[in-house]
Design a protein around this motif. Structure first.
Motif, PDB file in Angstrom:
ATOM      1  N   VAL A 150       4.590  26.592  28.017  1.00 48.44           N
ATOM      2  CA  VAL A 150       5.196  26.432  29.350  1.00 48.44           C
ATOM      3  C   VAL A 150       6.301  27.461  29.546  1.00 48.44           C
ATOM      4  CG1 VAL A 150       6.615  24.896  30.771  1.00 48.44           C
ATOM      5  CG2 VAL A 150       4.556  24.017  29.660  1.00 48.44           C
ATOM      6  N   LYS A 151       7.127  27.661  28.523  1.00 46.14           N
ATOM      7  CA  LYS A 151       8.209  28.658  28.645  1.00 46.14           C
ATOM      8  C   LYS A 151       7.648  30.063  28.823  1.00 46.14           C
ATOM      9  CE  LYS A 151      11.749  26.015  26.368  1.00 46.14           C
ATOM     10  NZ  LYS A 151      12.659  25.868  25.260  1.00 46.14           N
ATOM     11  N   ILE A 152       6.577  30.375  28.102  1.00 42.44           N
ATOM     12  CA  ILE A 152       5.937  31.685  28.260  1.00 42.44           C
ATOM     13  C   ILE A 152       5.380  31.809  29.671  1.00 42.44           C
ATOM     14  CG2 ILE A 152       3.976  33.113  27.540  1.00 42.44           C
ATOM     15  CD1 ILE A 152       4.381  31.918  24.697  1.00 42.44           C
ATOM     16  N   HIS A 155       8.121  32.357  32.142  1.00 48.29           N
ATOM     17  CA  HIS A 155       8.614  33.727  32.040  1.00 48.29           C
ATOM     18  C   HIS A 155       7.682  34.695  32.772  1.00 48.29           C
ATOM     19  CE1 HIS A 155      10.410  37.335  30.356  1.00 48.29           C
ATOM     20  NE2 HIS A 155       9.196  37.728  30.007  1.00 48.29           N
ATOM     21  N   LEU A 156       6.393  34.447  32.661  1.00 43.49           N
ATOM     22  CA  LEU A 156       5.408  35.328  33.289  1.00 43.49           C
ATOM     23  C   LEU A 156       5.174  34.992  34.766  1.00 43.49           C
ATOM     24  CD1 LEU A 156       2.824  35.509  30.382  1.00 43.49           C
ATOM     25  CD2 LEU A 156       4.539  37.212  31.008  1.00 43.49           C
ATOM     26  N   GLY A 157       5.826  33.935  35.273  1.00 35.55           N
ATOM     27  CA  GLY A 157       5.677  33.554  36.680  1.00 35.55           C
ATOM     28  C   GLY A 157       4.338  32.918  36.985  1.00 35.55           C
TER      29      GLY A 157
END
Length: 191
Positions: A150-152, A155-157
């Motif tokens: 989820v954090k990745i 970060h990638l939108g």
């Protein structure tokens, strides 16, 4: 002109936990106005410059970069427990059944944990905990895979909320006319 003590405490708190409201409270601002103060502080050019400088120093001294953080999250997010733990069922023949002559089978489960020296850096980074229970069994707990993914994705939108397109004037008028027709079709409603 340098930062005030409160502003410096805010910068230090914000670097530890990038939550503006909490950083403002930690710096000594009132909890009632902390959100407003945090917003004001984060847009203050001097505070922003101090945050950027301290982040730059962290990057140089500790090698902490956004790319490295993303790489570590990727290790957790794309981890596979099979690199750490292997399991299988063992089927063994005990003897033949006296009545039917059919072989009687026994099934046991076998779990093996990889030797730490044999783990890849990625697999080792994904392990949160290895512990031993009172009865001697080993337990392996991995880091939160879903949380890392989820954090990745954030970060990638990748997780932008879906906003349906509003119909144009012509489409809205057609839709309203169709809905009006639906409301007057008594025969269809009665059947």
């Amino acid at each position: 002109m340098s930062l005030t003590r409160k502003q410096l405490r805010f910068v230090e708190a914000y670097l530890l936990e990038p939550n503006g409201t909490q950083a403002a409270i930690s710096a000594g601002y009132s909890p009632n106005s902390a959100a407003v103060e945090a917003s004001r502080l984060l847009t203050n050019p001097k505070v922003a410059a101090e945050l950027a400088e301290r982040r730059r120093v962290l990057e140089i001294k500790a090698g902490i970069t956004p790319e490295r953080v993303l790489s570590e999250l990727a290790k957790l997010g794309f981890s596979d427990i099979r690199q750490v733990v292997q399991w299988r069922a063992n089927v063994t023949q005990l003897d033949e059944d006296d009545e039917t002559g059919e072989p009687r089978l026994s099934v046991t489960n076998q779990v093996t944990i990889s030797d730490s020296a044999d783990l890849t850096d990625e697999a080792a980074a994904a392990i949160l905990e290895v512990s031993q229970t009172k009865d001697g069994a080993l337990k392996v707990k991995m880091h939160d895979k879903l949380g890392a993914l989820v954090k990745i994705g954030q970060h990638l939108g990748m997780f932008k909320p879906h906003v349906p397109e509003a119909p144009g004037k012509k489409e809205a008028a057609n839709l309203a006319a169709m809905n009006a027709e639906d409301g007057t079709d008594w025969e269809r409603l009665l059947n």
